[in-house]
Design a protein around this motif. Sequence first.
Motif, PDB file in Angstrom:
ATOM      1  N   ARG A  17       0.873  -1.174   0.000  1.00  0.00           N
ATOM      2  CA  ARG A  17       0.000   0.000   0.000  1.00  0.00           C
ATOM      3  C   ARG A  17       0.907   1.220   0.000  1.00  0.00           C
ATOM      4  O   ARG A  17       1.885   1.268   0.739  1.00  0.00           O
ATOM      5  N   CYS A  21      -2.515   5.732   0.886  1.00  0.00           N
ATOM      6  CA  CYS A  21      -3.557   5.009   1.630  1.00  0.00           C
ATOM      7  C   CYS A  21      -4.114   5.855   2.767  1.00  0.00           C
ATOM      8  O   CYS A  21      -3.372   6.424   3.559  1.00  0.00           O
ATOM      9  N   ILE A  22      -5.435   5.932   2.806  1.00  0.00           N
ATOM     10  CA  ILE A  22      -6.090   6.707   3.864  1.00  0.00           C
ATOM     11  C   ILE A  22      -6.721   5.791   4.922  1.00  0.00           C
ATOM     12  O   ILE A  22      -7.513   6.227   5.745  1.00  0.00           O
ATOM     13  N   ASN A  23      -6.378   4.506   4.853  1.00  0.00           N
ATOM     14  CA  ASN A  23      -6.897   3.541   5.835  1.00  0.00           C
ATOM     15  C   ASN A  23      -8.418   3.515   5.910  1.00  0.00           C
ATOM     16  O   ASN A  23      -8.987   3.399   6.984  1.00  0.00           O
ATOM     17  N   CYS A  24      -9.029   3.605   4.746  1.00  0.00           N
ATOM     18  CA  CYS A  24     -10.486   3.630   4.713  1.00  0.00           C
ATOM     19  C   CYS A  24     -11.100   2.261   4.996  1.00  0.00           C
ATOM     20  O   CYS A  24     -12.253   2.159   5.374  1.00  0.00           O
ATOM     21  N   GLY A  25     -10.309   1.202   4.781  1.00  0.00           N
ATOM     22  CA  GLY A  25     -10.806  -0.139   5.078  1.00  0.00           C
ATOM     23  C   GLY A  25     -11.585  -0.793   3.944  1.00  0.00           C
ATOM     24  O   GLY A  25     -12.072  -1.910   4.093  1.00  0.00           O
ATOM     25  N   THR A  26     -11.685  -0.122   2.807  1.00  0.00           N
ATOM     26  CA  THR A  26     -12.410  -0.690   1.661  1.00  0.00           C
ATOM     27  C   THR A  26     -11.799  -2.019   1.234  1.00  0.00           C
ATOM     28  O   THR A  26     -12.512  -2.991   0.985  1.00  0.00           O
ATOM     29  N   CYS A  27     -10.479  -2.067   1.160  1.00  0.00           N
ATOM     30  CA  CYS A  27      -9.818  -3.298   0.730  1.00  0.00           C
ATOM     31  C   CYS A  27     -10.081  -4.437   1.714  1.00  0.00           C
ATOM     32  O   CYS A  27     -10.270  -5.585   1.324  1.00  0.00           O
ATOM     33  N   VAL A  45      -5.169  -0.063   8.698  1.00  0.00           N
ATOM     34  CA  VAL A  45      -5.281  -1.446   8.238  1.00  0.00           C
ATOM     35  C   VAL A  45      -3.980  -2.172   8.570  1.00  0.00           C
ATOM     36  O   VAL A  45      -2.910  -1.572   8.582  1.00  0.00           O
ATOM     37  N   CYS A  69      -9.927   0.540  -4.523  1.00  0.00           N
ATOM     38  CA  CYS A  69      -9.248   1.513  -3.659  1.00  0.00           C
ATOM     39  C   CYS A  69      -9.485   2.945  -4.157  1.00  0.00           C
ATOM     40  O   CYS A  69      -9.168   3.265  -5.301  1.00  0.00           O
ATOM     41  N   PRO A  70     -10.018   3.814  -3.308  1.00  0.00           N
ATOM     42  CA  PRO A  70     -10.311   5.176  -3.728  1.00  0.00           C
ATOM     43  C   PRO A  70      -9.064   6.021  -3.962  1.00  0.00           C
ATOM     44  O   PRO A  70      -9.127   7.096  -4.559  1.00  0.00           O
ATOM     45  N   ARG A  71      -7.903   5.553  -3.491  1.00  0.00           N
ATOM     46  CA  ARG A  71      -6.671   6.312  -3.624  1.00  0.00           C
ATOM     47  C   ARG A  71      -5.642   5.642  -4.533  1.00  0.00           C
ATOM     48  O   ARG A  71      -4.484   6.037  -4.570  1.00  0.00           O
ATOM     49  N   ALA A  73      -4.058   3.173  -4.004  1.00  0.00           N
ATOM     50  CA  ALA A  73      -2.893   2.900  -3.135  1.00  0.00           C
ATOM     51  C   ALA A  73      -2.406   1.452  -3.243  1.00  0.00           C
ATOM     52  O   ALA A  73      -1.354   1.119  -2.698  1.00  0.00           O
TER      53      ALA A  73
END
Length: 73
Positions: A17, A21-27, A45, A69-71, A73
Motif C-alpha cells: 500500500r 492510503c487513507i486507511n479507509c478499510g475498503t480493501c 489497516v 481503492c479510492p486512492r 494505493a
Amino acid sequence: MMPSRFKHQVPKYKITRSEACINCGTCARTCPYGVHERIEGHNRVSPPIDYKCIGFECQSKEFCCIAKCPRQA
Ligand code: SF4
Ligand code: SF4
C-alpha cells in the motif's frame, strides 16, 4: 529446504500500500481471501497477508481491491 509447514506461507505476490492510503478499510471489506485486515479498534489497516492473495487472477473479479481503492494505493 524449508519445513513443509511453512510452504503455504511463501507469498506468491507482493501486496503493498502506498503512502496515498487513507486507511479507509475498503480493501479489508472487499477481499474475500483475508489479505487485508482492519482490526476492530485499530485506525490503520494491518500489513497485508500476501500469501493469501490470488494475484492477477483477481483483476477480472468484481471484488478486486486494486479497482476498489479510492486512492489507487
Ligand atoms: S482501500 Fe486503499 S485507501 Fe482504503 S485502506 Fe485499502 S489501500 Fe488504503
Ligand atoms: S488482489 Fe484480490 S485476492 Fe489479492 S488482496 Fe486484492 S482482493 Fe484480495
